[in-house]
Design a protein around this motif. Structure first.
Motif, PDB file in Angstrom:
ATOM      1  N   GLN A 185       0.824  -1.210   0.000  1.00 54.27           N
ATOM      2  CA  GLN A 185       0.000   0.000   0.000  1.00 54.27           C
ATOM      3  C   GLN A 185       0.860   1.262   0.000  1.00 54.27           C
ATOM      4  OE1 GLN A 185      -3.196   0.282  -0.457  1.00 54.27           O
ATOM      5  NE2 GLN A 185      -3.199   2.513  -0.244  1.00 54.27           N
ATOM      6  N   GLU A 189       0.965   4.124  -2.960  1.00 53.00           N
ATOM      7  CA  GLU A 189       0.727   5.541  -2.686  1.00 53.00           C
ATOM      8  C   GLU A 189       1.886   6.394  -3.178  1.00 53.00           C
ATOM      9  OE1 GLU A 189       0.043   5.676   1.491  1.00 53.00           O
ATOM     10  OE2 GLU A 189      -1.979   4.789   1.364  1.00 53.00           O
ATOM     11  N   SER A 193       1.621   9.205  -6.151  1.00 51.38           N
ATOM     12  CA  SER A 193       2.047  10.589  -5.941  1.00 51.38           C
ATOM     13  C   SER A 193       3.022  11.030  -7.025  1.00 51.38           C
ATOM     14  CB  SER A 193       2.689  10.723  -4.555  1.00 51.38           C
ATOM     15  OG  SER A 193       3.200  12.009  -4.351  1.00 51.38           O
TER      16      SER A 193
END
Length: 205
Positions: A185, A189, A193
């Motif tokens: 996870q 992320e 980004s």
């Protein structure tokens, strides 16, 4: 890559061996790009080995192939990944396990991160974006291989362009975790980004 008219623009630096690197997945071209960037042992879908020409090339890199829908295969490949890591080689994988057009990030599979977790190794990430030559169809349709167009047709369409630009954003450092789900996870992320910075078409879910 030079013969195919592929130009690479990078921010950050690829990790030095030994390393564990994950990236989003857009095309069969990804493996060739990363082989040029940072020679590594790759994990790839078994389907790629059956592709004329491309399969032979990717297999020559020492790629470990995996059946996407086989839980038993996941366990076997996970164990095989420990060998290059213990030798001090780099390991490269695409945790989406499928390709996209570049405007989304598919769910990540965490199973192949277990060897990095067990060894306490940091996992680096790279965000990848593709761009066509101005005036040609956008790269999500022409360069990305999300619809699995027959390989020869796809290569011919791509080579019809003078140049394909690949932008890569490498993470400045690796992530370490004692839980592969949390690690997966966090990596997703981070790549999401970075995609916001390098891919205008990207829309996070």
């Amino acid at each position: 890559l030079v013969l195919m008219g592929v130009r690479i623009i990078r921010s950050g630096r690829p990790p030095s061996a030994p390393f564990y690197l994950v990236a989003n997945h857009l095309s069969w071209l990804d493996s060739i790009v990363f082989m040029a960037e940072c020679a590594a042992v790759f994990v790839s879908m078994e389907d790629v080995r059956r592709l004329p020409g491309v399969g032979i090339l990717v297999e020559s890199f020492g790629t470990i192939f995996i059946e996407r829908r086989s839980l038993r295969a996941l366990g076997t490949v996970s164990r095989l990944l420990g060998q290059p890591m213990d030798r001090g080689d780099g390991v490269m994988m695409f945790p989406e396990a499928d390709t996209s057009r570049g405007d989304e990030l598919l769910p990540f599979s965490s199973a192949l991160l277990q060897q990095a977790v067990d060894r306490g190794r940091p996992v680096h990430s790279a965000a990848v974006a593709l761009f066509s030559t101005p005036g040609y169809p956008e790269a999500g349709a022409l360069v990305a291989w999300a619809d699995w167009t027959p390989i020869f047709s796809h290569i011919v369409m791509m080579l019809a362009m003078p140049m394909v630009t690949v932008r890569i954003a490498y993470s400045p450092d690796g992530l370490v975790s004692d839980h592969r789900g949390k690690l997966s996870q966090a990596l997703r992320e981070r790549i999401s980004s970075d995609l916001l910075e390098i891919q205008p078409a990207y829309r996070p879910a």
